[in-house]
Design an enzyme around this catalytic site. Structure first.
Site, PDB file in Angstrom:
ATOM      1  N   SER A 197      -5.515  -3.415   8.870  1.00  0.00           N
ATOM      2  CA  SER A 197      -5.680  -3.216   7.431  1.00  0.00           C
ATOM      3  C   SER A 197      -5.368  -1.790   7.015  1.00  0.00           C
ATOM      4  O   SER A 197      -6.012  -0.836   7.463  1.00  0.00           O
ATOM      5  CB  SER A 197      -7.118  -3.555   7.015  1.00  0.00           C
ATOM      6  OG  SER A 197      -7.335  -3.221   5.662  1.00  0.00           O
ATOM      7  N   LEU A 241      -0.085 -26.203  18.284  1.00  0.00           N
ATOM      8  CA  LEU A 241       1.254 -26.287  18.857  1.00  0.00           C
ATOM      9  C   LEU A 241       2.283 -26.893  17.908  1.00  0.00           C
ATOM     10  O   LEU A 241       3.461 -26.536  17.944  1.00  0.00           O
ATOM     11  CB  LEU A 241       1.209 -27.081  20.166  1.00  0.00           C
ATOM     12  CG  LEU A 241       0.380 -26.437  21.282  1.00  0.00           C
ATOM     13  CD1 LEU A 241       0.475 -27.262  22.554  1.00  0.00           C
ATOM     14  CD2 LEU A 241       0.803 -25.001  21.547  1.00  0.00           C
ATOM     15  N   ARG A 258      11.796 -19.427  12.202  1.00  0.00           N
ATOM     16  CA  ARG A 258      11.881 -17.989  12.483  1.00  0.00           C
ATOM     17  C   ARG A 258      12.781 -17.625  13.653  1.00  0.00           C
ATOM     18  O   ARG A 258      13.112 -16.454  13.827  1.00  0.00           O
ATOM     19  CB  ARG A 258      10.470 -17.428  12.711  1.00  0.00           C
ATOM     20  CG  ARG A 258       9.487 -17.741  11.599  1.00  0.00           C
ATOM     21  CD  ARG A 258      10.000 -17.329  10.237  1.00  0.00           C
ATOM     22  NE  ARG A 258       9.070 -17.725   9.170  1.00  0.00           N
ATOM     23  CZ  ARG A 258       9.314 -17.581   7.883  1.00  0.00           C
ATOM     24  NH1 ARG A 258      10.460 -17.065   7.476  1.00  0.00           N
ATOM     25  NH2 ARG A 258       8.419 -17.962   6.977  1.00  0.00           N
ATOM     26  N   ARG A 266       3.182 -16.599   5.810  1.00  0.00           N
ATOM     27  CA  ARG A 266       3.549 -17.711   4.931  1.00  0.00           C
ATOM     28  C   ARG A 266       3.322 -19.060   5.626  1.00  0.00           C
ATOM     29  O   ARG A 266       3.359 -20.100   4.960  1.00  0.00           O
ATOM     30  CB  ARG A 266       5.009 -17.565   4.485  1.00  0.00           C
ATOM     31  CG  ARG A 266       5.228 -16.382   3.542  1.00  0.00           C
ATOM     32  CD  ARG A 266       6.683 -16.225   3.182  1.00  0.00           C
ATOM     33  NE  ARG A 266       7.167 -17.354   2.387  1.00  0.00           N
ATOM     34  CZ  ARG A 266       8.442 -17.516   2.048  1.00  0.00           C
ATOM     35  NH1 ARG A 266       9.351 -16.653   2.462  1.00  0.00           N
ATOM     36  NH2 ARG A 266       8.811 -18.561   1.324  1.00  0.00           N
TER      37      ARG A 266
END
Length: 210
Positions: free
Chosen positions: A89, A164, A174, A79
């Site tokens: 995958s 950065l 997070r 996101r």
């Protein structure tokens, strides 16, 4: 069935002081103060850049990290839009193959440590999913068809490259107390690694351990 802990590998060889010097060279163009560059000026310059909020300057440097996590957590990682991603995958990886040990690998849930009943339910569910996946492959289903039964707990590897400034944004979201516990399980030690390798740039980001 294989159960592992999440983790990460920093793919770049990081020289924190060289990063600061590059940021200083770029940032001083804004003020035309290149004449103030000395052997020891970069650290203080970058400190002042961070404190003043002039963070666009730190976009000139990037870091690449390989993150090993479950697929649910990888959905949160991607996101972050100012980044590049390359992810394992499930369309093309056939886990009923010797390359994968003919088994599925799952990330151990962080939040059920010591809760035997919940963890047992999770284990039995993962076993059933693995059996169903292998049966689908054996019956002729392609990996992209069989993946429809795979859960969020499935292990994935994702290569993440961010500048950065975006890494700072990543950690602010997070590593914070409100983040998902399994996201923090990765973000907090990764932030500590960045703080150890690069002076100043991440020192102001301080969060409680999980």
């Amino acid at each position: 069935m294989n159960i592992i802990e999440p983790g990460f590998v920093i793919e770049d060889v990081i020289d924190g002081y060289e990063i600061l010097k590059k940021i200083e060279r770029a940032g001083r163009v804004c003020y035309k103060s290149e004449e103030k560059i000395t052997d020891g000026s970069a650290k203080n310059f970058v400190y002042n850049i961070i404190r003043s909020g002039h963070e666009s300057v730190i976009e000139h440097e990037k870091i690449t990290v390989r993150i090993i996590c479950d697929r649910g957590i990888s959905h949160e990682i991607v996101r972050h839009r100012i980044a590049s991603y390359s992810q394992e995958s499930t369309r093309y990886c056939n886990y009923n193959d010797n390359k994968f040990g003919n088994e599925l690998t799952f990330i151990k849930p962080y939040f059920w440590n010591g809760e035997v009943e919940k963890y047992t339910i999770w284990i039995e569910t993962m076993k059933y999913i693995e059996k169903s996946y292998m049966q689908l492959i054996a019956s002729g289903a392609t990996p992209q068809e069989a993946r429809s039964v795979l859960p969020n707990s499935l292990k994935t590897e994702i290569i993440v490259t961010m500048n950065l400034r975006e890494w700072r944004h990543f950690f602010k979201l997070r590593a914070a107390e409100a983040a998902h516990p399994q996201m923090r399980q990765i973000a907090l030690p990764l932030l500590k690694a960045f703080q150890d390798k690069i002076p100043v740039l991440f020192d102001d980001l301080l969060y409680n351990e999980i």
